[in-house]
Motif scaffolding. Structure first.
Motif, PDB file in Angstrom:
ATOM      1  N   ARG A 107      38.319  -3.809  51.817  1.00 50.64           N
ATOM      2  CA  ARG A 107      39.567  -4.353  52.347  1.00 50.64           C
ATOM      3  C   ARG A 107      39.912  -5.565  51.514  1.00 50.64           C
ATOM      4  NH1 ARG A 107      36.978  -3.271  57.282  1.00 50.64           N
ATOM      5  NH2 ARG A 107      36.050  -5.328  57.248  1.00 50.64           N
TER       6      ARG A 107
ATOM      7  N   PHE B  13      40.282  -8.396  62.916  1.00 51.07           N
ATOM      8  CA  PHE B  13      40.781  -7.525  61.849  1.00 51.07           C
ATOM      9  C   PHE B  13      42.275  -7.763  61.776  1.00 51.07           C
ATOM     10  CE2 PHE B  13      37.020  -5.018  63.203  1.00 51.07           C
ATOM     11  CZ  PHE B  13      36.360  -5.022  61.996  1.00 51.07           C
ATOM     12  N   VAL B  18      38.787  -8.829  67.724  1.00 48.68           N
ATOM     13  CA  VAL B  18      37.877  -7.810  68.231  1.00 48.68           C
ATOM     14  C   VAL B  18      36.677  -8.442  68.925  1.00 48.68           C
ATOM     15  CG1 VAL B  18      36.399  -5.888  67.572  1.00 48.68           C
ATOM     16  CG2 VAL B  18      38.618  -6.147  66.495  1.00 48.68           C
ATOM     17  N   PRO B  37      32.201  -0.449  77.491  1.00 49.86           N
ATOM     18  CA  PRO B  37      32.922   0.803  77.233  1.00 49.86           C
ATOM     19  C   PRO B  37      33.228   0.955  75.736  1.00 49.86           C
ATOM     20  CG  PRO B  37      34.363  -0.811  78.279  1.00 49.86           C
ATOM     21  CD  PRO B  37      33.001  -1.403  78.264  1.00 49.86           C
ATOM     22  N   SER B  38      33.572   2.178  75.345  1.00 47.66           N
ATOM     23  CA  SER B  38      33.896   2.474  73.959  1.00 47.66           C
ATOM     24  C   SER B  38      35.015   1.560  73.470  1.00 47.66           C
ATOM     25  CB  SER B  38      34.343   3.926  73.878  1.00 47.66           C
ATOM     26  OG  SER B  38      33.634   4.572  72.901  1.00 47.66           O
ATOM     27  N   GLY B  39      34.878   1.027  72.264  1.00 48.71           N
ATOM     28  CA  GLY B  39      35.933   0.218  71.670  1.00 48.71           C
ATOM     29  C   GLY B  39      35.920  -1.234  72.088  1.00 48.71           C
ATOM     30  N   CYS B  40      34.871  -1.688  72.793  1.00 44.16           N
ATOM     31  CA  CYS B  40      34.858  -3.068  73.255  1.00 44.16           C
ATOM     32  C   CYS B  40      34.302  -4.015  72.194  1.00 44.16           C
ATOM     33  CB  CYS B  40      34.058  -3.200  74.546  1.00 44.16           C
ATOM     34  SG  CYS B  40      32.290  -2.998  74.304  1.00 44.16           S
ATOM     35  N   LYS B  42      31.117  -3.542  70.479  1.00 37.08           N
ATOM     36  CA  LYS B  42      29.651  -3.596  70.379  1.00 37.08           C
ATOM     37  C   LYS B  42      29.185  -3.382  68.945  1.00 37.08           C
ATOM     38  CE  LYS B  42      29.213  -0.003  73.009  1.00 37.08           C
ATOM     39  NZ  LYS B  42      30.559   0.436  73.356  1.00 37.08           N
ATOM     40  N   SER B  43      29.691  -2.318  68.314  1.00 41.87           N
ATOM     41  CA  SER B  43      29.254  -2.012  66.947  1.00 41.87           C
ATOM     42  C   SER B  43      29.676  -3.107  65.992  1.00 41.87           C
ATOM     43  CB  SER B  43      29.848  -0.685  66.482  1.00 41.87           C
ATOM     44  OG  SER B  43      29.415   0.353  67.307  1.00 41.87           O
ATOM     45  N   ARG B  47      27.257  -5.131  63.604  1.00 45.00           N
ATOM     46  CA  ARG B  47      27.450  -5.160  62.147  1.00 45.00           C
ATOM     47  C   ARG B  47      27.594  -6.584  61.643  1.00 45.00           C
ATOM     48  NH1 ARG B  47      30.838  -0.587  62.713  1.00 45.00           N
ATOM     49  NH2 ARG B  47      32.660  -1.862  62.295  1.00 45.00           N
TER      50      ARG B  47
HETATM   51  N1  LIG Z   1      37.457  -1.907  60.073  1.00 42.76           N
HETATM   52  C1  LIG Z   1      38.224  -2.071  61.152  1.00 42.76           C
HETATM   53  N2  LIG Z   1      39.526  -2.376  61.028  1.00 42.76           N
HETATM   54  C2  LIG Z   1      40.309  -2.560  62.118  1.00 42.76           C
HETATM   55  N3  LIG Z   1      39.886  -2.429  63.376  1.00 42.76           N
HETATM   56  C3  LIG Z   1      38.605  -2.126  63.579  1.00 42.76           C
HETATM   57  C4  LIG Z   1      37.701  -1.920  62.481  1.00 42.76           C
HETATM   58  N4  LIG Z   1      36.482  -1.626  62.992  1.00 42.76           N
HETATM   59  C5  LIG Z   1      36.621  -1.637  64.334  1.00 42.76           C
HETATM   60  N5  LIG Z   1      37.884  -1.936  64.693  1.00 42.76           N
HETATM   61  C6  LIG Z   1      38.391  -2.060  66.060  1.00 42.76           C
HETATM   62  O1  LIG Z   1      37.557  -2.926  66.756  1.00 42.76           O
HETATM   63  C7  LIG Z   1      37.373  -2.489  68.085  1.00 42.76           C
HETATM   64  C8  LIG Z   1      35.899  -2.413  68.395  1.00 42.76           C
HETATM   65  O2  LIG Z   1      35.299  -1.395  67.650  1.00 42.76           O
HETATM   66  P1  LIG Z   1      33.757  -1.049  67.768  1.00 42.76           P
HETATM   67  O3  LIG Z   1      32.987  -2.296  67.513  1.00 42.76           O
HETATM   68  O4  LIG Z   1      33.465   0.095  66.890  1.00 42.76           O
HETATM   69  O5  LIG Z   1      33.643  -0.633  69.289  1.00 42.76           O
HETATM   70  P2  LIG Z   1      32.403   0.010  70.052  1.00 42.76           P
HETATM   71  O6  LIG Z   1      31.255   0.124  69.119  1.00 42.76           O
HETATM   72  O7  LIG Z   1      32.147  -0.919  71.191  1.00 42.76           O
HETATM   73  O8  LIG Z   1      32.872   1.337  70.563  1.00 42.76           O
HETATM   74  C9  LIG Z   1      38.075  -1.147  68.208  1.00 42.76           C
HETATM   75  O9  LIG Z   1      39.269  -1.345  68.904  1.00 42.76           O
HETATM   76  C10 LIG Z   1      38.327  -0.734  66.798  1.00 42.76           C
HETATM   77  O10 LIG Z   1      39.543  -0.043  66.710  1.00 42.76           O
END
Ligand SMILES: Nc1ncnc2c1ncn2[C@@H]1O[C@H](COP(=O)(O)OP(=O)(O)O)[C@@H](O)[C@H]1O
Ligand SMILES: [Mg+2]
Lengths: 283, 336
Positions: A107, B13, B18, B37-40, B42-43, B47
């Motif tokens: 990015r 982002f 986020v 929940p999904s999209g909160c 966590k990942s 990272r």
């Molecule tokens: N590289 C990225 N660019 C833009 N938005 C991102 C990126 N990675 C994740 N997101 C957003 O960040 C939020 C959290 O994502 P993520 O950490 O993967 O959630 P989880 O693992 O809890 O399901 C999501 O709404 C996702 O769309």
């Protein structure tokens, strides 16, 4: 629910129909090539009397091949074409894949604009810039060198390569690249040892798309490298096409010979293509 | 050693926030689970800890050292991914040993570490195979082995069980718990599955929309949720939220767990009609429609012969109920 037996038969019918269409298309596409091949070994008179006939003991005459191999520097032209095509192809694939990886992976400000800029070349033919290119080559002292052709063809092939490979680079698993980063691999090693092998089928496709126009090109060899030492095969064959008389035997023989390297390269790439598809990447 | 500390960690982002102002301390040897929940986010948070995503503001400290700009390979962490992320062109041995090889360890030592990890994970017979020739469960064990071999300060797991089938998931969950006991390592584990969180964690961090909602031991969250979100997220089946005014209770809603409601045919209580019954053998789940509360789940121990459309009286154990205000915040102290 449809009866499995009739549906199997239906499938068979559909498969057969598809094959008939594909075979018909193959014959249609290959027929001109076939005509070139059979006429290249016929007497000049036989070519004109009955161009569709197969060579017989009577009409057989390898004079075309003799002319081509004796007259002119056919082997040199052949070698020039080979060098220009293979080197250009190498650079297109290398730089194309690198640019695609960077655009897909990192990015940075202007990422999208850069991608559009690099793809612009797909829509704007490079020949529009011929005059400017010639001026640059003259200024750089590259006229009548194979380098000039390699440079132009690399530029010509890159836009489509970047465009196609970018999409495939996006599909390489992020987790895989991240795992490699944690293991301490450099970005270059991630690119060469992880991303590249996974997009090999796409590379093969791009290679085929890129290679054919380069091998067949007459325009740039004629303008940038018309000297005897740097003539390519396509340009070299033109000496048999006169304003008043054309040595059809020689032209057809030269064309026949020119087909083979392309076929060989194609076979190499298509094998890569199939191997890539059947092996499948581990998700 | 392996302490992790997040101080006001934020991540955006572009214009999207986020991760918002996360403060957290994970002690040495602790098994900490991020759940939400999904999209909160966590990942994303995981990272950031790994160094695969840079931090927009705030600090990440490992063993007291700020590592905001340290590259992932030098943070002494190891990560296990949901998709396994094994190198397709390397065999199991090389997959597991690559990190050590990159760090410049001598070959013999790498081989020894790999052998030991392979033995722990029952992978000794597969060391020369490619990932493509392994089953899903075996691939996941190789991914875990690759993490163990590095002897990291911090293990990071991102939903490592979501790609496994149910039986294998339970088995691998137990293996991970055993591994934590054996290695005594600090683990940060991400999942959206609250059962995984409850069964594995020393401490659970509940996330929503990039914010920490509550941090605590599994039973703390179960018995003392800070708000309606945590109350609804922890525990299975989900907590019932009854209409407070209909019960004459303070606040907006009354949270009662399905296991804290008893049923009878008559007497005082909430009148309702059975809409569905699930017989699970050891327990029976009864779903009851009751105005104005909506569908209420009741969890009974053992077998019960209720059938659809039966009229029943529900009696929630108000001593174990939770009260929430209009914003979903817990009302304290809980009136008896
Ligand atoms: N590289 C990225 N660019 C833009 N938005 C991102 C990126 N990675 C994740 N997101 C957003 O960040 C939020 C959290 O994502 P993520 O950490 O993967 O959630 P989880 O693992 O809890 O399901 C999501 O709404 C996702 O769309
Ligand atoms: Mg996730």
């Amino acid at each position: 629910m449809s009866n499995p037996i009739t549906s199997a038969r239906g499938n068979l019918g559909r498969t057969a129909a598809a094959h008939v269409i594909l075979i018909a298309y193959t014959i249609l596409a290959l027929y001109p090539v076939f005509l070139i091949l059979i006429n290249s070994v016929k007497q000049r008179r036989a070519i004109f009397n009955d161009p569709l006939a197969l060579p017989t003991a009577e009409t057989f005459d390898p004079i075309g091949f003799q002319t081509v191999l004796e007259q002119g520097n056919f082997l040199l032209y052949f070698q020039n074409s080979m060098i220009v095509t293979v080197v250009s192809l190498f650079f297109v694939l290398l730089f194309g894949a690198m640019a695609a990886f960077a655009l897909a992976e990192y990015r940075f400000r202007g990422n999208l604009l850069m991608g559009l800029y690099l793809a612009l070349g797909i829509m704007i033919p490079i020949r529009l810039g011929t005059v400017a290119i010639l001026e640059i080559m003259v200024a750089a002292g590259l006229v009548n060198t194979l380098t000039s052709l390699v440079l132009v063809y690399t530029a010509q092939g890159l836009p489509l390569a970047v465009f196609i490979l970018q999409e495939f680079m996006r599909q390489v698993s992020d987790d895989l690249k991240n795992a490699a980063r944690i293991d301490g691999l450099s970005e270059y090693r991630i690119f060469f040892t992880i991303a590249l092998p996974l997009v090999r089928p796409a590379m093969a496709t791009v290679a085929v798309f890129t290679m054919i126009p380069i091998w067949n090109d007459l325009w740039f060899p004629l303008i940038l490298a018309p000297g005897e030492a740097t003539k390519t095969l396509t340009l070299g064959s033109q000496i048999f096409l006169g304003q008043y008389v054309t040595d059809w035997n020689a032209v057809l023989a030269a064309l026949s010979l020119a087909i083979f390297p392309v076929v060989v390269l194609y076979l190499i790439f298509s094998r890569q293509l199939i191997r890539g598809i059947t092996k499948g990447a581990v998700k | 050693m392996g302490q992790l500390k997040l101080e006001n960690a934020c991540k955006s982002f572009g214009t999207v926030d986020v991760i918002r102002d996360v403060n957290l301390e994970v002690k040495d040897g602790e098994f900490c689970v991020f759940v939400g929940p999904s999209g909160c986010g966590k990942s994303t948070l995981l990272r950031m800890i790994a160094g695969l995503e840079d931090i927009s503001s705030g600090d990440i400290l490992i063993d007291g050292q700020v590592v905001n700009t340290t590259p992932p390979s030098q943070r002494e962490i190891a990560m296990v991914f949901q998709s396994y992320a094994l190198y397709p062109h390397l065999n199991v041995r090389d997959n597991m040993g690559l990190g050590l090889k990159q760090a410049g360890q001598p070959k013999a030592q790498v081989a020894q570490s790999v052998d030991r990890a392979a033995e722990m994970l029952d992978l000794s017979a597969y060391l020369t195979r490619r990932p493509g020739e392994l089953s899903g469960g075996q691939r996941q064990r190789v991914a875990i082995g690759r993490a163990i071999v590095r002897k990291p300060k911090l293990f990071l797991f991102d939903e490592p069980l979501s790609n496994l089938d149910a039986a294998l998931r339970v088995q691998t969950r137990i293996e991970i718990a055993n591994l934590h006991r054996e290695l005594g390592a600090t683990i940060v584990y991400v999942t959206h599955d609250q059962v995984e969180a409850m069964t594995l964690a020393d401490r659970i961090v509940v996330l929503r929309d990039g914010r920490i909602e509550q941090v605590g031991a599994p039973m703390e969250l179960y018995n003392n949720p800070a708000n309606e979100f945590v109350a609804g997220f922890i525990g299975s089946p989900k907590m019932n939220f009854l209409n407070a005014s209909a019960l004459g209770a303070p606040g907006k809603s009354v949270g009662v767990r399905p296991e804290h409601i008893t049923l009878s045919d008559s007497g005082a209580g909430i009148d309702g009609r059975v809409s569905h019954v699930e017989h699970l053998g050891g327990e029976t789940l009864v779903y009851i429609n009751a105005d104005p509360h909506g569908l209420v789940t009741v969890r009974l121990f053992g077998e019960h012969a209720y059938s659809v459309n039966d009229r029943l009286i529900m009696r929630p154990d108000m001593a174990r109920a939770f009260h929430f205000d209009d914003n979903g915040q817990r009302l304290h102290p809980t009136p008896a």
